[in-house]
Design an enzyme around this catalytic site. Structure first.
Site, PDB file in Angstrom:
ATOM      1  N   TYR A 109      86.011  30.830  41.506  1.00  0.00           N
ATOM      2  CA  TYR A 109      85.014  30.296  42.443  1.00  0.00           C
ATOM      3  C   TYR A 109      83.966  29.489  41.697  1.00  0.00           C
ATOM      4  O   TYR A 109      83.774  29.635  40.483  1.00  0.00           O
ATOM      5  CB  TYR A 109      84.355  31.422  43.246  1.00  0.00           C
ATOM      6  CG  TYR A 109      83.492  32.361  42.434  1.00  0.00           C
ATOM      7  CD1 TYR A 109      82.100  32.231  42.416  1.00  0.00           C
ATOM      8  CD2 TYR A 109      84.043  33.403  41.703  1.00  0.00           C
ATOM      9  CE1 TYR A 109      81.298  33.085  41.689  1.00  0.00           C
ATOM     10  CE2 TYR A 109      83.262  34.276  40.964  1.00  0.00           C
ATOM     11  CZ  TYR A 109      81.891  34.103  40.955  1.00  0.00           C
ATOM     12  OH  TYR A 109      81.102  34.955  40.218  1.00  0.00           O
ATOM     13  N   ASN A 163      84.943  38.099  30.921  1.00  0.00           N
ATOM     14  CA  ASN A 163      83.788  37.470  30.291  1.00  0.00           C
ATOM     15  C   ASN A 163      83.776  37.855  28.815  1.00  0.00           C
ATOM     16  O   ASN A 163      83.733  39.040  28.485  1.00  0.00           O
ATOM     17  CB  ASN A 163      82.483  37.896  30.948  1.00  0.00           C
ATOM     18  CG  ASN A 163      82.299  37.289  32.319  1.00  0.00           C
ATOM     19  OD1 ASN A 163      82.958  36.315  32.679  1.00  0.00           O
ATOM     20  ND2 ASN A 163      81.408  37.871  33.114  1.00  0.00           N
ATOM     21  N   TYR A 165      81.633  37.535  25.504  1.00  0.00           N
ATOM     22  CA  TYR A 165      80.300  37.208  25.011  1.00  0.00           C
ATOM     23  C   TYR A 165      80.275  37.234  23.490  1.00  0.00           C
ATOM     24  O   TYR A 165      80.829  38.131  22.860  1.00  0.00           O
ATOM     25  CB  TYR A 165      79.266  38.215  25.519  1.00  0.00           C
ATOM     26  CG  TYR A 165      79.100  38.273  27.012  1.00  0.00           C
ATOM     27  CD1 TYR A 165      78.193  37.440  27.655  1.00  0.00           C
ATOM     28  CD2 TYR A 165      79.824  39.180  27.777  1.00  0.00           C
ATOM     29  CE1 TYR A 165      78.028  37.502  29.035  1.00  0.00           C
ATOM     30  CE2 TYR A 165      79.667  39.240  29.155  1.00  0.00           C
ATOM     31  CZ  TYR A 165      78.775  38.406  29.771  1.00  0.00           C
ATOM     32  OH  TYR A 165      78.616  38.465  31.132  1.00  0.00           O
ATOM     33  N   HIS A 174      71.781  37.676  38.976  1.00  0.00           N
ATOM     34  CA  HIS A 174      72.543  37.202  40.132  1.00  0.00           C
ATOM     35  C   HIS A 174      73.017  38.395  40.949  1.00  0.00           C
ATOM     36  O   HIS A 174      72.988  39.546  40.491  1.00  0.00           O
ATOM     37  CB  HIS A 174      73.757  36.382  39.680  1.00  0.00           C
ATOM     38  CG  HIS A 174      74.781  37.188  38.947  1.00  0.00           C
ATOM     39  ND1 HIS A 174      74.621  37.578  37.627  1.00  0.00           N
ATOM     40  CD2 HIS A 174      75.973  37.706  39.343  1.00  0.00           C
ATOM     41  CE1 HIS A 174      75.660  38.287  37.241  1.00  0.00           C
ATOM     42  NE2 HIS A 174      76.494  38.389  38.267  1.00  0.00           N
ATOM     43  N   ASP A 176      76.579  39.275  43.010  1.00  0.00           N
ATOM     44  CA  ASP A 176      77.933  38.791  43.272  1.00  0.00           C
ATOM     45  C   ASP A 176      78.025  38.351  44.729  1.00  0.00           C
ATOM     46  O   ASP A 176      77.634  39.099  45.631  1.00  0.00           O
ATOM     47  CB  ASP A 176      78.956  39.889  42.993  1.00  0.00           C
ATOM     48  CG  ASP A 176      79.083  40.182  41.496  1.00  0.00           C
ATOM     49  OD1 ASP A 176      78.055  40.133  40.799  1.00  0.00           O
ATOM     50  OD2 ASP A 176      80.195  40.460  41.040  1.00  0.00           O
ATOM     51  N   HIS A 243      71.488  41.706  39.009  1.00  0.00           N
ATOM     52  CA  HIS A 243      71.837  42.300  37.719  1.00  0.00           C
ATOM     53  C   HIS A 243      72.134  41.181  36.727  1.00  0.00           C
ATOM     54  O   HIS A 243      72.452  40.058  37.110  1.00  0.00           O
ATOM     55  CB  HIS A 243      73.024  43.260  37.840  1.00  0.00           C
ATOM     56  CG  HIS A 243      74.272  42.629  38.377  1.00  0.00           C
ATOM     57  ND1 HIS A 243      74.533  42.542  39.738  1.00  0.00           N
ATOM     58  CD2 HIS A 243      75.321  42.035  37.757  1.00  0.00           C
ATOM     59  CE1 HIS A 243      75.690  41.940  39.924  1.00  0.00           C
ATOM     60  NE2 HIS A 243      76.196  41.613  38.736  1.00  0.00           N
ATOM     61  N   ARG A 254      81.220  41.144  22.714  1.00  0.00           N
ATOM     62  CA  ARG A 254      81.473  42.073  23.807  1.00  0.00           C
ATOM     63  C   ARG A 254      82.267  41.361  24.895  1.00  0.00           C
ATOM     64  O   ARG A 254      82.018  40.185  25.191  1.00  0.00           O
ATOM     65  CB  ARG A 254      80.154  42.573  24.388  1.00  0.00           C
ATOM     66  CG  ARG A 254      80.347  43.622  25.477  1.00  0.00           C
ATOM     67  CD  ARG A 254      79.550  43.315  26.717  1.00  0.00           C
ATOM     68  NE  ARG A 254      79.739  44.300  27.759  1.00  0.00           N
ATOM     69  CZ  ARG A 254      79.283  44.183  28.997  1.00  0.00           C
ATOM     70  NH1 ARG A 254      78.612  43.110  29.352  1.00  0.00           N
ATOM     71  NH2 ARG A 254      79.514  45.110  29.893  1.00  0.00           N
TER      72      ARG A 254
END
Length: 366
Positions: A109, A163, A165, A174, A176, A243, A254
């Site tokens: 998205y 994700n 990192y 944000h 979800d 969050h 991570r």
């Protein structure tokens, strides 16, 4: 001013705005706001505590992945990163950002700067087939174990996002998208320990993050579920507060696998219908198309029907008037006539002003 009992204009303005917030420094160096007394500040802290308790009611954490499980899954994540660097995925599968790469599988998205219109509710799913399918190892090593431990029901997941990192990476505050994803939101952490923060505000240039309402430690191999523990509602943590991942909480590499389900009525980007018109293909051999230059002079409609007179012909006509009759050569061309007249003028003893002027005549190409 003295008649009103004020000797300083600042004192008068201060008395006229008793509701104005005052700012003081705590001993730890953090700024805090209060209204008129310490009681107001204590009320503010109590409100934050109440909000933190609400957030906790919408979070569930379980540990079901052993260090051996994590090592196997982390090797698979490295393969995903390698495939992305080799360009083996579809266009919208990989989304790169400074110190953070995102890999969409199943469903992808638009978000953030990709949105045509900014704001909540503007996110859109990509068209079907725009991202790669969920890898088999995600289903075998992650999803099936979550189903076996009753974290999610079977057949729930149709969107998996990884994700990755690097130290100092982050993702801003944000929620979800509620209009795209159902609840719960499930995430599994790998490679290192980190933290998930709620209720932070980001500022940039330089980047700064406010104190969170709730700081939630996230361990390697831990599963975090955002939804009400009784599963009767979405929960405060998932829908009512933002969050984020703060830069200071990513001290080592991570990765997190986020598993969600898209809503059946989630909006998608419109697909562009293919056009029947085939654009012309330019080849290296074909000469470049030049744009005609536009003249600012007015066009003469009768100019095309008139005989064209060259500068050489004009010179010939002029020479026929200047030169004596015995020097004229009716059968020669304009160029030869000009050359002969020039030589004759140069060999003459007497200076001829008309001949010297002929030397200044230049030929023009047409």
């Amino acid at each position: 001013m003295a008649a009103s009992g004020y000797t300083d204009l600042r004192e008068k303005l201060k008395s006229m705005t008793p509701h104005r917030n005052k700012v003081s420094e705590q001993s730890n160096g953090r700024k805090r706001k209060y209204h008129d007394s310490e009681e107001d500040y204590s009320d503010y802290e109590e409100q934050r505590e109440v909000e933190a308790r609400k957030v906790k009611t919408g979070i569930r954490q379980v540990n079901i992945f052993s260090p051996e499980d994590c090592a196997l899954i982390e090797a698979k994540i490295d393969e995903v990163v390698s495939n992305g660097e080799k360009g083996l995925y579809r266009e919208h599968t990989v989304d790169r950002a400074p110190l953070r790469n995102k890999y969409f599988f199943g469903e992808g998205y638009t978000y953030g700067s990709q949105l045509e219109k900014r704001g909540p509710g503007q996110e859109r799913l990509y068209s079907k087939g725009e991202v790669d399918d969920i890898p088999n190892w995600v289903d075998e090593l992650v999803i099936k174990k979550l189903v076996a431990n009753r974290v999610i029901p079977e057949g729930f997941v149709n969107s998996a996002v990884i994700n990755d990192y690097q130290p100092g990476g982050c993702i801003v505050s944000h929620v979800d998208p509620i209009h795209i994803f159902e609840r719960p939101i499930v995430s599994v952490s790998f490679f290192s320990d980190s933290a998930l923060c709620f209720g932070c505000k980001f500022q940039f240039k330089p980047i700064r993050v406010s104190e969170p309402v709730l700081f939630l430690p996230v361990r390697r191999g831990s599963v975090t579920v955002l939804r009400c523990l009784c599963f009767c509602c979405s929960g405060y943590a998932a829908d009512e507060i933002t969050h984020c991942i703060r830069p200071q909480d990513i001290k080592e590499r991570r990765a997190v696998i986020i598993l969600r389900k898209t809503r059946p009525d989630a909006p998608r980007l419109e697909t562009k219908a293919p056009s029947n018109a085939v654009p012309p293909v330019s080849t290296p051999e074909s000469p470049p198309v030049l744009k005609p230059k536009r003249s600012h002079r007015k066009a003469d409609p009768d100019a095309a029907h008139r005989p064209r007179i060259l500068e050489m012909d004009k010179e010939e006509n002029r020479r026929s008037v200047i030169l004596p009759r015995h020097r004229r050569r009716s059968g020669s061309s304009s160029e030869n006539l000009w050359r002969r007249s020039y030589e004759a003028a140069g060999s003459s003893d007497e200076p001829d002003d008309n001949a010297s002027s002929a030397r200044k005549v230049k030929m023009r190409r047409h």
